[in-house]
Design a protein around this motif. Sequence first.
Motif, PDB file in Angstrom:
ATOM      1  N   GLN A  71       0.827  -1.206   0.000  1.00 16.85           N
ATOM      2  CA  GLN A  71       0.000   0.000   0.000  1.00 16.85           C
ATOM      3  C   GLN A  71       0.859   1.254   0.000  1.00 16.85           C
ATOM      4  O   GLN A  71       0.583   2.222  -0.717  1.00 16.85           O
ATOM      5  N   SER A  72       1.909   1.257   0.794  1.00 19.16           N
ATOM      6  CA  SER A  72       2.804   2.414   0.846  1.00 19.16           C
ATOM      7  C   SER A  72       3.496   2.621  -0.491  1.00 19.16           C
ATOM      8  O   SER A  72       3.652   3.762  -0.954  1.00 19.16           O
ATOM      9  N   LEU A  73       3.920   1.519  -1.136  1.00 22.59           N
ATOM     10  CA  LEU A  73       4.584   1.640  -2.432  1.00 22.59           C
ATOM     11  C   LEU A  73       3.620   2.173  -3.486  1.00 22.59           C
ATOM     12  O   LEU A  73       3.992   3.036  -4.298  1.00 22.59           O
ATOM     13  N   ASN A  74       2.391   1.683  -3.484  1.00 24.54           N
ATOM     14  CA  ASN A  74       1.394   2.171  -4.440  1.00 24.54           C
ATOM     15  C   ASN A  74       1.124   3.661  -4.246  1.00 24.54           C
ATOM     16  O   ASN A  74       1.023   4.420  -5.220  1.00 24.54           O
ATOM     17  N   ASN A  75       0.997   4.080  -2.981  1.00 29.61           N
ATOM     18  CA  ASN A  75       0.758   5.502  -2.710  1.00 29.61           C
ATOM     19  C   ASN A  75       1.923   6.353  -3.188  1.00 29.61           C
ATOM     20  O   ASN A  75       1.720   7.454  -3.742  1.00 29.61           O
ATOM     21  N   TYR A  76       3.138   5.871  -2.988  1.00 27.71           N
ATOM     22  CA  TYR A  76       4.310   6.635  -3.407  1.00 27.71           C
ATOM     23  C   TYR A  76       4.380   6.739  -4.933  1.00 27.71           C
ATOM     24  O   TYR A  76       4.692   7.794  -5.487  1.00 27.71           O
ATOM     25  N   LEU A  77       4.078   5.617  -5.624  1.00 26.85           N
ATOM     26  CA  LEU A  77       4.105   5.644  -7.081  1.00 26.85           C
ATOM     27  C   LEU A  77       3.028   6.565  -7.639  1.00 26.85           C
ATOM     28  O   LEU A  77       3.248   7.243  -8.659  1.00 26.85           O
ATOM     29  N   GLN A  78       1.868   6.625  -6.997  1.00 24.18           N
ATOM     30  CA  GLN A  78       0.811   7.522  -7.455  1.00 24.18           C
ATOM     31  C   GLN A  78       1.228   8.979  -7.319  1.00 24.18           C
ATOM     32  O   GLN A  78       0.888   9.813  -8.165  1.00 24.18           O
ATOM     33  N   SER A  83       0.344   4.863 -12.126  1.00 24.79           N
ATOM     34  CA  SER A  83      -0.824   4.125 -11.649  1.00 24.79           C
ATOM     35  C   SER A  83      -0.770   2.712 -12.190  1.00 24.79           C
ATOM     36  O   SER A  83      -0.516   2.501 -13.386  1.00 24.79           O
ATOM     37  N   LEU A  84      -1.002   1.749 -11.327  1.00 26.52           N
ATOM     38  CA  LEU A  84      -1.015   0.353 -11.737  1.00 26.52           C
ATOM     39  C   LEU A  84      -2.353  -0.019 -12.349  1.00 26.52           C
ATOM     40  O   LEU A  84      -3.393   0.551 -11.979  1.00 26.52           O
ATOM     41  N   PRO A  85      -2.377  -0.967 -13.304  1.00 24.43           N
ATOM     42  CA  PRO A  85      -3.654  -1.423 -13.870  1.00 24.43           C
ATOM     43  C   PRO A  85      -4.534  -2.030 -12.789  1.00 24.43           C
ATOM     44  O   PRO A  85      -4.035  -2.566 -11.799  1.00 24.43           O
ATOM     45  N   PRO A  86      -5.848  -1.929 -12.932  1.00 24.39           N
ATOM     46  CA  PRO A  86      -6.755  -2.513 -11.919  1.00 24.39           C
ATOM     47  C   PRO A  86      -6.498  -4.004 -11.736  1.00 24.39           C
ATOM     48  O   PRO A  86      -6.311  -4.747 -12.697  1.00 24.39           O
ATOM     49  N   GLY A  87      -6.485  -4.448 -10.486  1.00 28.44           N
ATOM     50  CA  GLY A  87      -6.266  -5.851 -10.162  1.00 28.44           C
ATOM     51  C   GLY A  87      -4.819  -6.285 -10.152  1.00 28.44           C
ATOM     52  O   GLY A  87      -4.520  -7.431  -9.811  1.00 28.44           O
TER      53      GLY A  87
END
Length: 376
Positions: A71-78, A83-87
Motif C-alpha cells: 500500500q505504501s509503495l502504491n501511494n508513493y508511485l501515485q 498508476s497500476l492497472p486494476p487488479g
Amino acid sequence: MKHVSKLRFLPPLATALALLASLWAMPAQAIRIKEVAAVQGVRTNQLTGYGLVIGLDGTGDQSTQMPYTNQSLNNYLQQLGISLPPGQRLQPKNIAAVLVTAQLPAFAQPGQAIDVTVSSIGNAKSLRGGTLISAPLKGVDGQIYALAQGNLLVGGAGASAGGSSVTINHLSAGRIPGGGQVERSIATPLNIGETLDLGLTAADFQTARQVAQAINQAKGAGTARALDGRRVRVKAPVDADERIAFLADIEELSLQGSAPAAKVVVNARTGSVVINQAVSLGACAVAHGNLSVSISSTPQVSQPNPLSTGGQTVVTEQASIQISQDKGALIKIDASPQLTDVVKALNALGATPQDLVAILQAIKAAGALNAELEVI
C-alpha cells in the motif's frame, strides 16, 4: 544421536568486583557544573516517521504477509504519476516498511543535519545495502520538523544457504549519519525572564548547595539559591549575549564531588551486580548451595509391525532430567565497612552472579545490607 544440554550459571564476580573496588578506591576528583546540571528548558525533542527502504538484495518484506508495504509503495508511485492497472498487485522483495526516529537538538535551525535511526516493522530479513526514500519526521504535535533520506549503515552481516543461516549483530535496524534535514526550529526559552533554573541530573541536596555556593562565590552573593534537591535558580543578565557568556562561565565552575548514597544495582535479567563505594555490610551468616539441572534427549525410532497397513515410521525424543544440589555450609560474614571488605566477603561465598542477586536480597531483608537495593 544423544543431545545433552546443561543449565549452568556464570563464574563468580571476583574479577569484576575487584576492578570496581580499585576504581572506587581512587580519590574523588573535582567536577564541573556542566557535568551535574543543565539549564531547564534546553532539551532535545523526539521525532518519528514512517518510510520505505528500497534497493534490498531480496531481503525485504514479504508483500503477501505485509499488506501495508504494498500500500505504501502504491501511494508513493501515485505521487510520482504512476498508476497500476486494476487488479495488478506488486510482490517485490527488495523493499521494507520502516519506522524512522531522530532527536531534534536544542537550538537546531532549518537546514542543519541530524542523525536518524531506521528500524524494520515488517518481516524483512535485512536492511543492509538499502536506501531510505524521503520520509517526513513529526513531533508529538503532528507537525513536520525534519525530512530523512539516505543510505543505511547496518553494523552486521548475514548469510544463508541450504536451510542454514549465520547472522552477526542486528540486521533489521540501521543508522543514517546526517540523514535528516531540519525543516522547522523549536523555540527554546533561554532568554525569557530575569532568572533561569539549573536542573541537576540526579536529585541531591548536597550537590544543589555546592552548585549555588560555587556560583555565588564567582558571580557575587545572592546570584544563585537552591530551591530543592533538583533545582538551582540563578539570576542571569537580560541581554542575550551577556547571558550566553554568563552561562559559559558558570558551567566551567568546579565542584568537589560528594560521596553518593549507598546503593546496589542488580540486573535481574543478566545477573549483573554493581556496588558503589558507600555500601557496607553488617555481620550475618549465609548458607548457600549450588543447583544444577541436566537435560538429556535421545532420539527413538518407532516402526510399524510387519505387513501392517497405514503404519508410519515415527521418530520420538526420550528426555531425561536430573536435578542435583550441592550441600551449602553456613558461612559467617563479618561486618564490612569498606568496599574492598564487602567484595572479599561476597567472593568468599563462591556464589555465581545469579545466586548473588538472591543472596543480596536476603541480606537486605535481614537488615545486614546498609544500602538501597535497586533491581532493574
